[in-house]
Design an enzyme around this catalytic site. Structure first.
Site, PDB file in Angstrom:
ATOM      1  N   ASP A 132       0.609  -1.489   0.198  1.00 32.00           N
ATOM      2  CA  ASP A 132      -0.202   0.069   0.107  1.00 32.00           C
ATOM      3  C   ASP A 132       0.882   1.482  -0.086  1.00 32.00           C
ATOM      4  O   ASP A 132       1.659   1.361   0.712  1.00 32.00           O
ATOM      5  CB  ASP A 132      -0.889   0.321   0.737  1.00 32.00           C
ATOM      6  CG  ASP A 132      -1.979   0.737   0.726  1.00 32.00           C
ATOM      7  OD1 ASP A 132      -2.007   2.202   0.432  1.00 32.00           O
ATOM      8  OD2 ASP A 132      -3.413   0.295   1.474  1.00 32.00           O
ATOM      9  N   SER A 151      -6.876   4.394  -1.309  1.00 27.66           N
ATOM     10  CA  SER A 151      -6.565   2.590  -1.550  1.00 27.66           C
ATOM     11  C   SER A 151      -8.128   2.234  -2.056  1.00 27.66           C
ATOM     12  O   SER A 151      -8.063   0.419  -2.717  1.00 27.66           O
ATOM     13  CB  SER A 151      -6.166   1.825  -0.149  1.00 27.66           C
ATOM     14  OG  SER A 151      -4.277   2.885   0.001  1.00 27.66           O
ATOM     15  N   ASP A 173      -9.833  -2.384   6.571  1.00 24.55           N
ATOM     16  CA  ASP A 173      -9.752  -1.309   5.845  1.00 24.55           C
ATOM     17  C   ASP A 173      -9.447  -1.608   4.165  1.00 24.55           C
ATOM     18  O   ASP A 173      -9.944  -2.817   3.718  1.00 24.55           O
ATOM     19  CB  ASP A 173      -7.655  -1.548   6.495  1.00 24.55           C
ATOM     20  CG  ASP A 173      -8.034   0.298   6.118  1.00 24.55           C
ATOM     21  OD1 ASP A 173      -8.527   1.173   5.594  1.00 24.55           O
ATOM     22  OD2 ASP A 173      -6.402   0.480   5.904  1.00 24.55           O
ATOM     23  N   THR A 207      -8.716  -1.776   1.313  1.00 22.59           N
ATOM     24  CA  THR A 207      -7.614  -2.840   0.743  1.00 22.59           C
ATOM     25  C   THR A 207      -8.607  -4.617   0.758  1.00 22.59           C
ATOM     26  O   THR A 207      -8.419  -4.827  -0.327  1.00 22.59           O
ATOM     27  CB  THR A 207      -6.141  -2.942   0.740  1.00 22.59           C
ATOM     28  OG1 THR A 207      -5.427  -1.796   0.608  1.00 22.59           O
ATOM     29  CG2 THR A 207      -4.990  -3.967  -0.257  1.00 22.59           C
ATOM     30  N   ARG A 236     -16.055   3.407   2.689  1.00 19.48           N
ATOM     31  CA  ARG A 236     -14.891   2.625   3.181  1.00 19.48           C
ATOM     32  C   ARG A 236     -15.425   2.758   4.513  1.00 19.48           C
ATOM     33  O   ARG A 236     -14.662   1.993   5.116  1.00 19.48           O
ATOM     34  CB  ARG A 236     -13.355   2.997   2.655  1.00 19.48           C
ATOM     35  CG  ARG A 236     -12.944   4.687   3.477  1.00 19.48           C
ATOM     36  CD  ARG A 236     -11.447   4.824   2.835  1.00 19.48           C
ATOM     37  NE  ARG A 236     -10.378   4.296   3.421  1.00 19.48           N
ATOM     38  CZ  ARG A 236      -9.104   3.991   2.958  1.00 19.48           C
ATOM     39  NH1 ARG A 236      -8.521   4.983   1.675  1.00 19.48           N
ATOM     40  NH2 ARG A 236      -8.428   3.778   3.518  1.00 19.48           N
ATOM     41  N   GLU A 255      -1.549  -7.928   1.345  1.00 22.01           N
ATOM     42  CA  GLU A 255      -1.464  -6.554   1.654  1.00 22.01           C
ATOM     43  C   GLU A 255       0.018  -6.146   2.761  1.00 22.01           C
ATOM     44  O   GLU A 255      -0.231  -6.614   3.768  1.00 22.01           O
ATOM     45  CB  GLU A 255      -2.526  -5.379   1.997  1.00 22.01           C
ATOM     46  CG  GLU A 255      -2.434  -4.565   2.201  1.00 22.01           C
ATOM     47  CD  GLU A 255      -3.017  -2.987   2.580  1.00 22.01           C
ATOM     48  OE1 GLU A 255      -3.937  -2.406   2.412  1.00 22.01           O
ATOM     49  OE2 GLU A 255      -4.121  -3.589   3.333  1.00 22.01           O
ATOM     50  N   ASP A 294       1.837   2.551   3.492  1.00 25.97           N
ATOM     51  CA  ASP A 294       1.357   3.945   2.818  1.00 25.97           C
ATOM     52  C   ASP A 294       0.965   4.540   4.682  1.00 25.97           C
ATOM     53  O   ASP A 294       1.262   6.109   4.333  1.00 25.97           O
ATOM     54  CB  ASP A 294      -0.198   3.499   2.994  1.00 25.97           C
ATOM     55  CG  ASP A 294      -1.336   4.432   3.114  1.00 25.97           C
ATOM     56  OD1 ASP A 294      -1.536   5.488   1.430  1.00 25.97           O
ATOM     57  OD2 ASP A 294      -2.065   4.201   3.714  1.00 25.97           O
ATOM     58  N   LYS A 295       0.502   4.328   5.766  1.00 27.04           N
ATOM     59  CA  LYS A 295       0.555   4.608   6.968  1.00 27.04           C
ATOM     60  C   LYS A 295       1.993   5.549   7.249  1.00 27.04           C
ATOM     61  O   LYS A 295       1.408   6.185   7.668  1.00 27.04           O
ATOM     62  CB  LYS A 295      -0.173   3.624   7.546  1.00 27.04           C
ATOM     63  CG  LYS A 295      -1.469   3.198   7.607  1.00 27.04           C
ATOM     64  CD  LYS A 295      -2.070   1.953   7.815  1.00 27.04           C
ATOM     65  CE  LYS A 295      -3.056   1.408   7.925  1.00 27.04           C
ATOM     66  NZ  LYS A 295      -4.001   2.252   6.887  1.00 27.04           N
ATOM     67  N   HIS A 338       2.698   8.415   5.397  1.00 24.82           N
ATOM     68  CA  HIS A 338       1.260   9.362   5.957  1.00 24.82           C
ATOM     69  C   HIS A 338       1.700  10.508   6.606  1.00 24.82           C
ATOM     70  O   HIS A 338       1.853  11.508   6.807  1.00 24.82           O
ATOM     71  CB  HIS A 338      -0.396   8.733   5.677  1.00 24.82           C
ATOM     72  CG  HIS A 338      -0.654   8.622   4.686  1.00 24.82           C
ATOM     73  ND1 HIS A 338      -1.418   9.796   4.021  1.00 24.82           N
ATOM     74  CD2 HIS A 338      -1.052   7.482   4.614  1.00 24.82           C
ATOM     75  CE1 HIS A 338      -1.822   8.850   3.768  1.00 24.82           C
ATOM     76  NE2 HIS A 338      -2.165   8.258   3.089  1.00 24.82           N
ATOM     77  N   ASP A 397      -1.006  -0.305  -4.854  1.00 24.19           N
ATOM     78  CA  ASP A 397      -2.350   0.960  -5.255  1.00 24.19           C
ATOM     79  C   ASP A 397      -1.626   2.023  -5.149  1.00 24.19           C
ATOM     80  O   ASP A 397      -3.260   3.098  -5.986  1.00 24.19           O
ATOM     81  CB  ASP A 397      -3.129   0.464  -3.915  1.00 24.19           C
ATOM     82  CG  ASP A 397      -2.920   1.374  -3.028  1.00 24.19           C
ATOM     83  OD1 ASP A 397      -1.330   1.144  -2.854  1.00 24.19           O
ATOM     84  OD2 ASP A 397      -3.229   0.655  -2.118  1.00 24.19           O
ATOM     85  N   HIS A 398      -1.051   2.924  -5.246  1.00 26.24           N
ATOM     86  CA  HIS A 398      -0.585   3.711  -5.325  1.00 26.24           C
ATOM     87  C   HIS A 398       0.087   4.348  -5.166  1.00 26.24           C
ATOM     88  O   HIS A 398       0.936   4.472  -4.099  1.00 26.24           O
ATOM     89  CB  HIS A 398      -1.976   5.407  -4.860  1.00 26.24           C
ATOM     90  CG  HIS A 398      -1.892   5.084  -3.422  1.00 26.24           C
ATOM     91  ND1 HIS A 398      -1.150   5.698  -2.299  1.00 26.24           N
ATOM     92  CD2 HIS A 398      -2.932   4.285  -2.737  1.00 26.24           C
ATOM     93  CE1 HIS A 398      -1.243   4.834  -1.393  1.00 26.24           C
ATOM     94  NE2 HIS A 398      -2.347   4.083  -1.324  1.00 26.24           N
ATOM     95  N   HIS A 413      -1.675  11.160  -1.111  1.00 22.48           N
ATOM     96  CA  HIS A 413      -1.086  10.019  -1.571  1.00 22.48           C
ATOM     97  C   HIS A 413      -0.567  10.963  -3.508  1.00 22.48           C
ATOM     98  O   HIS A 413      -0.714  11.881  -2.757  1.00 22.48           O
ATOM     99  CB  HIS A 413      -2.609   9.379  -2.219  1.00 22.48           C
ATOM    100  CG  HIS A 413      -2.752   7.753  -1.258  1.00 22.48           C
ATOM    101  ND1 HIS A 413      -3.898   7.549  -1.477  1.00 22.48           N
ATOM    102  CD2 HIS A 413      -2.244   8.065  -0.486  1.00 22.48           C
ATOM    103  CE1 HIS A 413      -3.765   6.673  -0.118  1.00 22.48           C
ATOM    104  NE2 HIS A 413      -3.127   7.137   0.866  1.00 22.48           N
TER     105      HIS A 413
HETATM  106 ZN   LIG Z   1      -2.927   5.655   2.704  1.00 19.64          ZN
END
Ligand SMILES: [Zn+2]
Length: 458
Positions: free
Chosen positions: A56, A107, A159, A161, A172, A321, A326-327, A330, A368-369, A415
């Site tokens: 992610d 996501s 979550d 994904t 979501r 995943e 990702d987290k 962030h 995913d991004h 993102h």
């Molecule tokens: Zn994110």
């Protein structure tokens, strides 16, 4: 070449050996001509097993930062060793005008794209933009065709994904039965399919592992908590790594190892405005995960052990995943981000090892991004990024500075809309080559899972 590749991945813990081998390529007898290796990697047909690895927020920059830190720029991670690589576009679409692209996906929309083959708007879980139709997912198709299914994450199981594979909700945020404010029409009491937690159970996914215990501890519209619903559906509930040894094939598993997201592997200081720690680079604190939580690699190995079949007929579809790349991106936390990328890579290695003995396995490794972190030159008083920075002393001793500049100090970083890498091996892997779109992954998986091979075809 392929055999040498296979032998390489079968050697557990050989990151550094791979690194040395790759650095020497071109210097010694290997002239770097990969034509035959690529030709040997091209295989059409169908797959008995499919493992889809999603990092992610794992853009090229995140992969490069982890590689630089852990094995050096000339080294190679497990995810670098897949023989066929391409890039894919990740944009989502506007909720009111789906013809209009939204260049930066979340996501949920990106997951809906690879899980269903359809673009949607940010926040949606396998439902269409505007008219809120349920979009069939690849996990649902795999189940219908007789494949066993698994869904593993380091985030909450509810979550985005993991959710896109086995849930359909308008937003979501509707993760547990008590979280349905933004999806009133999806409530079971309103005739809907329920929260993401309830739908994961109702879908009968054979293996579910991750965090998010608290979402399943919520009271459903019908009265009991979601966990009781899971027990009634035949799930064994496991809440600590030590409990995994009791999980056996033939019974569904719901592993919930943390109330929320699972604990990250590495820790360190977050990035700060210049001068931050440029003059005193930090060394990441590794091995910070508590022993009662399994690693992503351990969950992946257990999932494969539970899902793999020995007789004739279809095998399994498994999604894995690495959620907190990702987290931590962030959070502008470079050590957290790199540690999660390395943990994800260890899980990829487990999948590659399995595929060495099970060549009828399609493995896809992608993100995913894109995300925030950028590798920048050494900042100085005269010349430095305006965003947040942190300098790391990599394992080689060389300093590496990461910059986070997609949001203000004290705000979560965002993102980005860049294309990201997709790599694959096994049946249908050739279709990741070039520049494709995220929705094409659904079609690749659909073809790979189309007609289960007989055991004798292996
Ligand atoms: Zn994110």
């Amino acid at each position: 070449m392929n055999d040498r590749f296979a032998a390489g991945v079968a050697t557990v813990g050989c990151l550094l050996l791979v690194a040395v081998a790759m650095r020497n390529r071109g210097v010694g007898g290997d002239d770097g001509d990969r034509t035959e290796a690529v030709r040997a990697a091209l295989r059409g047909g169908t797959a008995r097993n499919v493992i889809l690895f999603i990092g992610d927020g794992m853009g090229d920059s995140e992969i490069t930062a982890a590689r630089n830190y852990a094995v050096g720029p000339g080294g190679r991670l497990a995810l670098d060793t897949l023989p066929l690589t391409g890039a894919y576009t990740t944009y989502s679409v506007d909720e009111r005008n789906p013809e209009l692209p939204d260049f930066v996906t979340d996501s949920a929309a990106s997951g809906t794209a690879w899980a269903t083959g359809h673009k949607t708007s940010n926040g949606r879980i396998s439902t269409s933009p505007g008219d809120d139709r349920d979009l069939p997912t690849i996990l649902e198709l795999a189940q219908r065709r007789g494949y066993r299914t698994g869904n593993v994450t380091t985030a909450e199981l509810t979550d985005a994904t993991p959710a896109v594979l086995a849930a359909h909700v308008a937003n979501r945020s509707c993760q547990g039965p008590a979280d349905m404010e933004r999806c009133p029409q999806d409530r079971k009491s309103a005739g809907g399919p329920g929260s993401i937690a309830e739908q994961l159970i109702d879908h009968g996914v054979d293996v579910l592992m991750g965090g998010g215990y608290a979402r399943f501890d919520q009271t459903t519209d019908a009265g009991p908590i979601a966990l009781q619903q899971a027990i009634a559906a035949g799930y064994r509930i496991v809440t600590a790594a030590s409990g995994l040894e009791y999980a056996q094939p033939g019974r569904r598993l719901l592993g919930l190892f943390a109330p929320g997201n699972m604990t990250i592997e590495w820790r360190g200081d977050e990035a700060l405005p210049y001068p931050s720690n440029v003059r005193t680079p930090q060394v990441c604190k590794e091995d910070q995960r508590p022993v009662n939580e399994p690693s992503l690699a351990e969950m992946t190995a257990k999932a494969i052990a539970l899902l793999a079949t020995t007789g004739d007929g279809p095998g399994f579809f498994l999604q894995v995943e690495g959620a907190s790349i990702d987290k931590q991106d962030h959070a502008a936390n470079p050590c957290g981000q790199i540690g999660e990328t390395i943990a994800f890579d260890r899980a990829v290695r487990i999948g590659l090892d399995f595929a060495t003995d099970h060549r009828d396995t399609l493995i896809i490794v992608t993100a995913d991004h894109g995300h925030t972190s950028q590798i920048v030159g050494t900042p100085t008083d005269a010349d430095h990024p305006t965003g947040l920075i942190s300098t790391l002393r990599t394992r080689s001793g060389a300093p590496m500075t990461l910059s986070y500049g997609t949001n203000r100090f004290h705000r979560a970083q965002d993102h980005t809309g860049t294309q990201v890498r997709i790599a694959a091996q096994g049946p249908q892997a050739a279709n990741v080559v070039g520049v494709i779109d995220q929705t094409d992954v659904f079609r690749i998986l659909d073809r790979a899972l189309a007609t289960p091979r007989r055991r004798s075809d292996q």
